[in-house]
Scaffold this active site. Structure first.
Site, mmCIF file in Angstrom:
data_model
loop_
_atom_site.group_PDB
_atom_site.id
_atom_site.type_symbol
_atom_site.label_atom_id
_atom_site.label_comp_id
_atom_site.label_asym_id
_atom_site.label_seq_id
_atom_site.Cartn_x
_atom_site.Cartn_y
_atom_site.Cartn_z
ATOM 1 N N GLU A 1 89.567 95.374 94.365
ATOM 2 C CA GLU A 1 88.755 96.323 95.136
ATOM 3 C C GLU A 1 89.546 96.920 96.294
ATOM 4 O O GLU A 1 90.216 96.202 97.034
ATOM 5 C CB GLU A 1 87.514 95.604 95.687
ATOM 6 C CG GLU A 1 86.640 96.523 96.537
ATOM 7 C CD GLU A 1 85.308 95.910 96.914
ATOM 8 O OE1 GLU A 1 85.192 94.676 96.878
ATOM 9 O OE2 GLU A 1 84.391 96.678 97.253
ATOM 10 N N ASP B 1 84.925 101.360 95.822
ATOM 11 C CA ASP B 1 83.726 101.208 96.663
ATOM 12 C C ASP B 1 83.607 102.463 97.528
ATOM 13 O O ASP B 1 84.513 102.784 98.303
ATOM 14 C CB ASP B 1 83.905 99.939 97.512
ATOM 15 C CG ASP B 1 82.723 99.653 98.430
ATOM 16 O OD1 ASP B 1 82.180 100.604 99.018
ATOM 17 O OD2 ASP B 1 82.373 98.479 98.598
ATOM 18 N N HIS C 1 84.212 102.219 101.410
ATOM 19 C CA HIS C 1 85.615 102.116 101.829
ATOM 20 C C HIS C 1 86.363 103.424 101.553
ATOM 21 O O HIS C 1 87.201 103.846 102.348
ATOM 22 C CB HIS C 1 86.298 100.954 101.109
ATOM 23 C CG HIS C 1 85.659 99.636 101.372
ATOM 24 N ND1 HIS C 1 85.570 99.098 102.639
ATOM 25 C CD2 HIS C 1 85.055 98.737 100.554
ATOM 26 C CE1 HIS C 1 84.946 97.936 102.579
ATOM 27 N NE2 HIS C 1 84.614 97.688 101.329
ATOM 28 N N HIS D 1 81.263 100.250 93.472
ATOM 29 C CA HIS D 1 80.244 99.854 94.451
ATOM 30 C C HIS D 1 79.716 101.114 95.114
ATOM 31 O O HIS D 1 80.506 101.951 95.555
ATOM 32 C CB HIS D 1 80.824 98.950 95.538
ATOM 33 C CG HIS D 1 80.906 97.514 95.146
ATOM 34 N ND1 HIS D 1 81.703 96.611 95.818
ATOM 35 C CD2 HIS D 1 80.261 96.809 94.177
ATOM 36 C CE1 HIS D 1 81.559 95.414 95.257
ATOM 37 N NE2 HIS D 1 80.697 95.514 94.250
ATOM 38 N N GLU E 1 75.763 97.809 96.796
ATOM 39 C CA GLU E 1 76.232 96.774 97.726
ATOM 40 C C GLU E 1 76.005 97.296 99.152
ATOM 41 O O GLU E 1 76.874 97.949 99.727
ATOM 42 C CB GLU E 1 77.713 96.473 97.489
ATOM 43 C CG GLU E 1 78.189 95.290 98.316
ATOM 44 C CD GLU E 1 79.691 95.155 98.337
ATOM 45 O OE1 GLU E 1 80.181 94.061 98.059
ATOM 46 O OE2 GLU E 1 80.378 96.161 98.638
#
Ligand code: LER
Ligand code: MN
Length: 272
Positions: A152, A185, A188, A211, A246
């Site tokens: 990730e 994600d 991020h 995510h 998430e």
């Protein structure tokens, strides 16, 4: 694309998990709300009673798509890039136990926070080598067990090891394991990537998991990320993997979980 929600059986200082501390309740709500399955964030695979979980998943018609592993670092301080050998070995042991559990569940295992951080006071070369060797050992173990691992990308305020999709793509190409993929994600990426579209297109062959959280880490739709752009490019690259909600439990767990599924259903349908 599979609609997934991130849960944790334990209360944890790691924030963006829903119904944390009550896995059974989280599973029931996930099923009721119409998620295809869940991601379970674990400190240690021992936290799961497999026969119990198997029965509940069957009853609720859910699947575990991912096992998240960052709590090993956030709670216990064991990490794959740790400068102390015993802490690296403990992180590797935990990862192998997660892979054994994933083998029974048919799920993916995530390498995110468990990487830890480079210690800036120590020479970087040795840390780079030992972290890479730790991931190689885990990737080999996962390969033998036919388990996919996803690395990730995490923003710079949480780690200094792999902040962008391109950095992970290069690393994966160097290690050459077909079972090593990328987890992208959106929270991020909002901090690190120049363009969602460009980054996803560049890494399209390696992306195995997503995510979704908005710019403020609330459920998608409650911040200012342009998810339309993201869904469109995911459809364009023919992404067929899990999309995990998430997010922080705000304004509360249930409201966040509801917004996550409503948003996922709507955007996937609209994009198709
Ligand atoms: C975990 O999936 C994540 O997004 C990170 O913030 C964990 O360090
Ligand atoms: Mn994440």
């Amino acid at each position: 694309m599979f609609k997934v929600i991130s849960l944790s059986p334990t209360k944890t200082p790691f924030g963006p998990l829903l119904f944390s501390g009550d896995l059974l309740y989280g599973l029931k709500k996930a099923s009721e709300l119409g998620y295809d399955g869940v991601e379970i964030s674990l400190r240690d695979a021992k936290e799961i009673n497999y026969p119990w979980l198997k029965e509940i998943l069957l009853k609720l018609n859910l699947k575990v798509y991912g096992i998240a592993t960052g709590q090993t670092y956030y709670n216990d301080g064991f990490s794959l890039y740790n400068s102390q050998k015993d802490k690296r070995e403990k992180a590797i042991r935990r990862m192998k136990d997660h892979i054994d559990l994933a083998n029974k569940l048919g799920s993916i295992v995530i390498i995110g926070g468990i990487r830890g951080k480079f210690e800036i006071d120590l020479p970087i070369e040795q840390q780079l080598i030992s972290g890479k060797e730790a991931i190689r050992e885990i990737a080999e173990y996962a390969f033998r067990n036919q388990i996919t691992l996803v690395l990730e990308t995490i923003n710079r305020y949480e780690t200094n090891i792999f902040n962008t999709l391109l950095q992970i793509k290069d690393f994966i190409e160097e290690l050459k394991f077909p079972n090593l993929k990328i987890l992208a994600d959106t929270f991020h990426m909002n901090l690190e990537e120049v363009s969602y579209r460009q980054a996803i297109l560049e890494a399209k062959d390696q992306i195995g998991y997503i995510h979704f959280a908005d710019s403020n880490r609330l459920a998608p739709g409650w911040g200012h990320i342009d998810f339309k752009e993201i869904i469109n490019v995911l459809i364009e690259i023919n992404f067929k993997g899990p999309i995990g909600i998430e997010v922080l439990p705000l304004p509360d767990d249930l409201k966040a979980a509801k917004q996550g599924i409503v948003f996922l259903k709507k955007s996937i349908e609209e994009g198709e």
